[in-house]
Design an enzyme around this catalytic site. Structure first.
Site, mmCIF file in Angstrom:
data_model
loop_
_atom_site.group_PDB
_atom_site.id
_atom_site.type_symbol
_atom_site.label_atom_id
_atom_site.label_comp_id
_atom_site.label_asym_id
_atom_site.label_seq_id
_atom_site.Cartn_x
_atom_site.Cartn_y
_atom_site.Cartn_z
ATOM 1 C CG ASP A 29 46.074 14.899 -5.859
ATOM 2 O OD1 ASP A 29 46.614 14.584 -6.936
ATOM 3 O OD2 ASP A 29 45.566 13.723 -5.624
ATOM 4 C CG ASN A 85 53.448 11.083 -13.040
ATOM 5 O OD1 ASN A 85 54.782 11.050 -13.029
ATOM 6 N ND2 ASN A 85 52.648 10.927 -12.299
ATOM 7 C CD GLN A 92 48.958 10.672 -18.345
ATOM 8 O OE1 GLN A 92 49.869 10.201 -19.332
ATOM 9 N NE2 GLN A 92 48.036 11.864 -18.561
ATOM 10 C CG HIS A 98 47.512 15.868 -14.182
ATOM 11 N ND1 HIS A 98 47.014 14.859 -15.093
ATOM 12 C CD2 HIS A 98 47.965 15.134 -13.257
ATOM 13 C CE1 HIS A 98 47.414 13.637 -14.519
ATOM 14 N NE2 HIS A 98 48.176 13.777 -13.278
ATOM 15 C CG HIS A 100 51.012 15.433 -9.590
ATOM 16 N ND1 HIS A 100 50.328 14.800 -8.749
ATOM 17 C CD2 HIS A 100 51.297 14.909 -10.854
ATOM 18 C CE1 HIS A 100 49.800 13.710 -9.479
ATOM 19 N NE2 HIS A 100 50.422 13.745 -10.555
HETATM 20 P P1 5GP Z 1 48.577 10.866 -11.999
HETATM 21 O O1 5GP Z 1 49.179 9.505 -11.566
HETATM 22 O O2 5GP Z 1 47.827 10.679 -13.502
HETATM 23 O O3 5GP Z 1 49.796 11.896 -12.466
HETATM 24 O O4 5GP Z 1 47.792 11.658 -11.117
HETATM 25 C C1 5GP Z 1 46.595 11.695 -10.960
HETATM 26 C C2 5GP Z 1 46.166 12.698 -9.745
HETATM 27 O O5 5GP Z 1 44.908 12.827 -9.623
HETATM 28 C C3 5GP Z 1 46.326 11.655 -8.365
HETATM 29 O O6 5GP Z 1 47.395 12.187 -7.503
HETATM 30 C C4 5GP Z 1 45.018 11.427 -7.819
HETATM 31 O O7 5GP Z 1 45.174 11.504 -6.421
HETATM 32 C C5 5GP Z 1 44.339 12.611 -8.423
HETATM 33 N N1 5GP Z 1 42.893 12.524 -8.595
HETATM 34 C C6 5GP Z 1 42.486 11.202 -9.320
HETATM 35 N N2 5GP Z 1 40.867 11.800 -9.408
HETATM 36 C C7 5GP Z 1 40.709 12.926 -8.835
HETATM 37 C C8 5GP Z 1 39.543 13.761 -8.604
HETATM 38 O O8 5GP Z 1 38.281 13.179 -8.988
HETATM 39 N N3 5GP Z 1 39.565 14.977 -7.738
HETATM 40 C C9 5GP Z 1 40.854 15.486 -7.329
HETATM 41 N N4 5GP Z 1 40.928 16.321 -6.928
HETATM 42 N N5 5GP Z 1 42.026 14.671 -7.513
HETATM 43 C C10 5GP Z 1 42.129 13.302 -8.312
#
Ligand code: 5GP
Ligand code: ZN
Length: 135
Positions: A29, A85, A92, A98, A100
């Site tokens: 991440d 999420n 999300q 995805h 985590h």
């Molecule tokens: P969500 O909030 O949708 O559950 O999690 C999205 C996650 O993706 C976040 O923890 C954020 O740091 C990560 N993230 C967002 N964009 C990128 C990216 O371009 N590359 C990587 N490696 N992580 C990302």
């Protein structure tokens, strides 16, 4: 392909990759909640859990167990949270399913928690019925 996680999962955008097979890519991440925070990305697009096909869903948990085991060994973490999420209301921010994998360390910050609220038996029964009736 406009979805950022589709592009990362399929190798169009480079990422720090932990693991890859025909169905998944596991990446670090970019904004880690803890040291070693990783994400399991299916290569096929699904916006969230409710859109996930069964075969992909069945592959996710065994892969999480495999990566989690390696995190304990390779990072020395003491525990692990799986966070997944669904929807903006749930936090999300990227609309591509995805999971985590958040390594946890003894004495580390308490980051995935909630305040338990009181509940009534009748209310719980009603809520269980509302979900059951919608299945
Ligand atoms: P969500 O909030 O949708 O559950 O999690 C999205 C996650 O993706 C976040 O923890 C954020 O740091 C990560 N993230 C967002 N964009 C990128 C990216 O371009 N590359 C990587 N490696 N992580 C990302
Ligand atoms: Zn996607």
């Amino acid at each position: 392909m406009s979805c950022i996680f589709c592009r990362i999962a399929n190798g169009e955008i480079p990422s720090a990759t932990v693991y890859e097979d025909s169905m998944f890519r596991v990446i670090m991440d970019l904004g880690p909640a803890s040291r070693g925070h990783a994400l399991i990305l299916p290569k096929v697009h699904a916006a969230d859990l409710t859109e996930l096909d069964r075969r992909t869903a069945e592959g996710v948990l065994p892969l999480a167990a495999q990566i989690g085991t390696a995190m304990k060994k390779g990072l020395g973490c003491d525990g692990l949270n799986l966070v997944q999420n669904n929807g903006a209301a749930a936090g999300q921010t990227v609309s591509h399913f995805h999971v985590h994998l958040i390594p946890r360390y003894e004495g580390g910050p308490d980051m995935v928690t909630w305040q338990p609220q009181p509940s009534e038996k009748e209310e719980l029964e009603g809520l269980a019925k509302a979900i059951r009736d919608a299945m």
